[in-house]
Design a protein around this motif. Structure first.
Motif, PDB file in Angstrom:
ATOM      1  N   GLN A 160       2.166   4.413   4.949  1.00  0.00           N
ATOM      2  CA  GLN A 160       2.410   4.024   6.371  1.00  0.00           C
ATOM      3  C   GLN A 160       1.519   2.477   5.915  1.00  0.00           C
ATOM      4  O   GLN A 160      -0.284   3.216   6.010  1.00  0.00           O
ATOM      5  N   ILE A 161       1.561   1.623   6.729  1.00  0.00           N
ATOM      6  CA  ILE A 161       0.821   0.100   6.675  1.00  0.00           C
ATOM      7  C   ILE A 161       0.056  -0.166   8.196  1.00  0.00           C
ATOM      8  O   ILE A 161       0.802  -0.392   8.262  1.00  0.00           O
ATOM      9  N   VAL A 169       7.410  -8.304   9.059  1.00  0.00           N
ATOM     10  CA  VAL A 169       7.436  -6.830   9.808  1.00  0.00           C
ATOM     11  C   VAL A 169       8.885  -6.120   8.991  1.00  0.00           C
ATOM     12  O   VAL A 169       9.018  -4.976   8.588  1.00  0.00           O
ATOM     13  N   ALA A 229       8.322   0.452  14.580  1.00  0.00           N
ATOM     14  CA  ALA A 229       8.707  -0.733  13.752  1.00  0.00           C
ATOM     15  C   ALA A 229       8.739  -2.169  14.137  1.00  0.00           C
ATOM     16  O   ALA A 229       9.306  -2.613  13.383  1.00  0.00           O
ATOM     17  N   MET A 230       9.259  -3.088  15.154  1.00  0.00           N
ATOM     18  CA  MET A 230       8.886  -3.780  15.730  1.00  0.00           C
ATOM     19  C   MET A 230       7.091  -4.894  15.561  1.00  0.00           C
ATOM     20  O   MET A 230       7.236  -5.842  15.502  1.00  0.00           O
ATOM     21  N   ARG A 231       6.263  -3.514  15.193  1.00  0.00           N
ATOM     22  CA  ARG A 231       5.044  -4.234  14.931  1.00  0.00           C
ATOM     23  C   ARG A 231       3.773  -4.663  16.399  1.00  0.00           C
ATOM     24  O   ARG A 231       3.652  -5.761  15.880  1.00  0.00           O
ATOM     25  N   VAL A 232       4.336  -4.283  16.934  1.00  0.00           N
ATOM     26  CA  VAL A 232       4.422  -5.693  18.533  1.00  0.00           C
ATOM     27  C   VAL A 232       3.377  -4.485  19.683  1.00  0.00           C
ATOM     28  O   VAL A 232       3.065  -5.115  20.510  1.00  0.00           O
ATOM     29  N   MET A 233       3.085  -3.536  19.188  1.00  0.00           N
ATOM     30  CA  MET A 233       2.937  -2.152  20.407  1.00  0.00           C
ATOM     31  C   MET A 233       1.265  -2.046  20.301  1.00  0.00           C
ATOM     32  O   MET A 233       0.771  -1.957  19.436  1.00  0.00           O
ATOM     33  N   ILE A 262       6.679  -5.943   5.607  1.00  0.00           N
ATOM     34  CA  ILE A 262       5.534  -4.254   5.770  1.00  0.00           C
ATOM     35  C   ILE A 262       6.710  -2.793   5.437  1.00  0.00           C
ATOM     36  O   ILE A 262       6.200  -2.038   4.612  1.00  0.00           O
ATOM     37  N   ARG A 270      -6.515  -8.467  22.677  1.00  0.00           N
ATOM     38  CA  ARG A 270      -5.772  -7.681  23.292  1.00  0.00           C
ATOM     39  C   ARG A 270      -4.621  -8.235  21.759  1.00  0.00           C
ATOM     40  O   ARG A 270      -4.434  -8.156  21.159  1.00  0.00           O
ATOM     41  N   LYS A 271      -4.194  -6.326  21.874  1.00  0.00           N
ATOM     42  CA  LYS A 271      -3.520  -5.950  20.606  1.00  0.00           C
ATOM     43  C   LYS A 271      -2.015  -5.730  20.604  1.00  0.00           C
ATOM     44  O   LYS A 271      -1.174  -4.540  19.577  1.00  0.00           O
ATOM     45  N   GLY A 272      -0.873  -6.552  22.163  1.00  0.00           N
ATOM     46  CA  GLY A 272       0.135  -6.453  22.240  1.00  0.00           C
ATOM     47  C   GLY A 272       0.613  -4.891  23.084  1.00  0.00           C
ATOM     48  O   GLY A 272      -0.730  -5.238  24.499  1.00  0.00           O
ATOM     49  N   THR A 281       0.926  -9.382  23.869  1.00  0.00           N
ATOM     50  CA  THR A 281       0.684  -9.733  22.989  1.00  0.00           C
ATOM     51  C   THR A 281       0.488 -10.986  22.138  1.00  0.00           C
ATOM     52  O   THR A 281       0.366 -11.532  23.516  1.00  0.00           O
ATOM     53  N   ALA A 282       0.247 -11.195  20.699  1.00  0.00           N
ATOM     54  CA  ALA A 282      -0.225 -12.610  21.590  1.00  0.00           C
ATOM     55  C   ALA A 282       0.067 -13.511  21.298  1.00  0.00           C
ATOM     56  O   ALA A 282      -0.010 -14.828  22.256  1.00  0.00           O
ATOM     57  N   PHE A 315       0.023  -2.836  10.220  1.00  0.00           N
ATOM     58  CA  PHE A 315      -0.087  -4.079  10.625  1.00  0.00           C
ATOM     59  C   PHE A 315       0.907  -4.064  11.766  1.00  0.00           C
ATOM     60  O   PHE A 315       1.443  -3.079  12.373  1.00  0.00           O
ATOM     61  N   ASN A 316      -0.188  -4.366  12.558  1.00  0.00           N
ATOM     62  CA  ASN A 316       0.061  -5.400  13.742  1.00  0.00           C
ATOM     63  C   ASN A 316       0.479  -6.634  14.880  1.00  0.00           C
ATOM     64  O   ASN A 316      -0.538  -7.392  13.690  1.00  0.00           O
ATOM     65  N   ALA A 317       1.442  -7.251  14.728  1.00  0.00           N
ATOM     66  CA  ALA A 317       1.966  -8.386  14.542  1.00  0.00           C
ATOM     67  C   ALA A 317       0.550  -9.067  15.103  1.00  0.00           C
ATOM     68  O   ALA A 317       1.417 -10.663  15.378  1.00  0.00           O
ATOM     69  N   ASN A 318      -0.038  -8.588  16.270  1.00  0.00           N
ATOM     70  CA  ASN A 318      -1.152  -9.364  17.555  1.00  0.00           C
ATOM     71  C   ASN A 318      -2.120  -9.298  16.736  1.00  0.00           C
ATOM     72  O   ASN A 318      -2.786 -10.439  17.348  1.00  0.00           O
TER      73      ASN A 318
END
Lengths: 404, 87
Positions: free
Chosen positions: B53-54, B40, A204-208, B43, A220-222, A299-300, B56-59
């Protein structure tokens, strides 16, 4: 004020379940990240990879009746502590035991116990949980279990500052030994939170990253979750020399800060203040350092911000630093990360070998330092920093010197 | 404007910071004051609302969802996919 030296190291990691295999894997650039195997319902997860301590069998380390009292996180902590104490060769008689601090970082404590117990009540509709649920999940359980199983009776507690927990723990232990408040410290961090509920939270943090962790690299993707423990034994130099101990390295400075800004976004100012604090505490200049074991989560945001912070603290000398992220190999073990990285930093100084940042594909314009890409490097090392920058904006940096 | 679009805009509006009386399709999320955590949370709210399910990657968020219109198109696409699978 005492000089504070490291005389014992212990590790449980995804790339080695003792110090020697861990260090060998770090030098070889072994990647500990792979498909998640220890979560029974892993097929439901979006996040498919983690850096697990694979094949860890508690029965190799504990009697069967002990295991029901020890969450995985405490098992890791005790195994690492026993290795570190054995290497230090210290016999904790009563007079030393009461003068030894046990300060252990953990971000979230006994998550396996937490997850298993609450799955029973929420998913399986059971009406009761395991009897030792509470004393196994409490965040101080690793510290308490080390005290009980290694016979340490001095100041003891847990430190929880997410990804900085272990670095804060070691830093505080360093200051206590330096000041003479204690005569010895067993300190480090432990984490074991590769569980269904925790992974859902990280999703859920969307950083992985969906695959591999490439700190500081383009594309890099996390980050990726890791687990494990690392423990170090600290003593005053005089005491270590008097008993003829093998001195592995010297802790010389500790800096910490709070961003007081965003809950999760990294902050250059907070990083800079922790770095400068550690360098000043060590009575060294930025030019005295050759290596930085970076927080480098992949992470970015972290990697670009950490790079900017290093530029600000080191000025033109930043370009001469070797900067590497061992999280590329062991993932992010949160409350254990700082201790795993301190062990890597101590051994890098001792052997004159910098572990690499693996998975590095090429330069990101926002990350323009020397990240020791993909292969370990032999170089002259005298002093190094180990960085930890936590969610919640809590930063901690240790300064370490080769012992001479 | 489609129903999906107006509901997406309502969710974005609930996360906006500062004074933005009217949200336009080419408004950039960043200019609306949506910081990383707000994005986040946005989303999550969209996924809950539309049961999708979206990815979405914060990176790499900056390139994925730059404007309000891009968020709407992405959600519309996912809702369409879901409905065509249901048929």
């Amino acid at each position: 004020m005492n000089r504070v030296v490291v005389t014992g190291l212990g590790v449980v990691s995804p790339i080695g379940q003792a110090v020697v295999p861990y260090w060998t894997s770090l030098k070889r650039g072994v990647c500990g990240i792979g498909a998640i195997t220890q979560v029974p319902t892993a097929e439901e997860l979006i996040q498919k990879v983690a850096a697990e301590v694979k094949g860890f069998n508690p029965l190799d380390h504990f009697e069967e009746r002990q295991i029901s009292t020890l969450d995985r996180v405490a098992q890791f902590a005790v195994v690492a502590a026993r290795e570190a104490i054995a290497q230090a060769g210290i016999d904790f008689d009563m007079s030393l035991s009461v003068r030894t601090a046990t300060i252990i970082g953990s971000g979230v404590g006994g998550q396996t116990t937490h997850d298993d117990s609450f799955r029973r009540v929420y998913r399986d509709n059971k009406t009761r949980v395991f009897p030792l649920t509470i004393p196994k999940l409490m965040v101080n359980a690793p510290a308490s279990q080390i005290c009980m199983l290694c016979g340490l009776r001095g100041p003891a507690f847990a430190i929880a500052s997410a990804c900085s927990s272990a670095t804060h723990a070691i830093g505080l232990a360093f200051h206590m030994v330096r000041s003479g408040a204690v005569d010895c410290a067993v300190t480090g961090g432990a984490e074991a939170c590769i569980t269904f509920g925790t992974l859902r939270g990280w999703e859920a943090m969307r950083v992985m990253t969906p695959d591999v962790c490439r700190p500081f690299s383009k594309d890099r993707k996390g980050m990726v979750l890791g687990e494990g423990a690392a423990i170090v034994v600290l003593e005053p130099l005089q005491r270590a020399q008097a008993r003829g101990a093998d001195i592995l390295g010297e802790i010389v400075g500790f800096g910490m800060s709070a961003d007081a800004a965003d809950l999760t976004a990294p902050d250059r100012g907070g990083m800079v203040r922790a770095l400068q604090g550690a360098i000043a505490d060590a009575h060294l200049s930025p030019q005295d350092f050759q290596y930085v074991n970076a927080h480098g989560t992949g992470t970015a945001a972290n990697d670009a911000t950490e790079t900017k912070a290093l530029h600000e603290v080191f000025g033109p000398h930043a370009g001469k630093l070797a900067v590497s992220s061992t999280k590329s190999m062991v993932g992010h073990a949160l409350g254990a990360a700082g201790a795993l990285e301190l062990v890597a930093t101590v051994l890098a100084l001792r052997e004159g070998i910098v572990p690499p940042t693996i998975g590095y594909l090429g330069r990101d314009p926002a990350c323009d330092l020397d990240y020791v890409p993909n292969e370990a490097r032999a170089m002259r090392l005298e002093a190094a920093l180990s960085n930890s920058f936590a969610f919640g904006g809590l930063n901690a940096v240790l300064a370490v010197k080769k012992f001479s | 404007m489609t129903d999906v679009a107006s509901e997406v805009i309502a969710i974005i509006a609930s996360k906006v910071r500062g004074d933005h009386p009217k949200i336009e399709l080419n408004d950039r999320l960043e200019d609306l004051g949506l910081e990383s955590l707000d994005a986040v949370e946005m989303i999550f709210a969209l996924e809950e609302k539309f049961d999708v399910q979206i990815p979405f990657n914060a990176n790499n968020a900056r390139t994925e969802f730059d404007t309000v219109g891009e968020v709407i198109s992405a959600v519309e696409r996912l809702v369409d996919d879901k409905e065509s699978r249901a048929r």
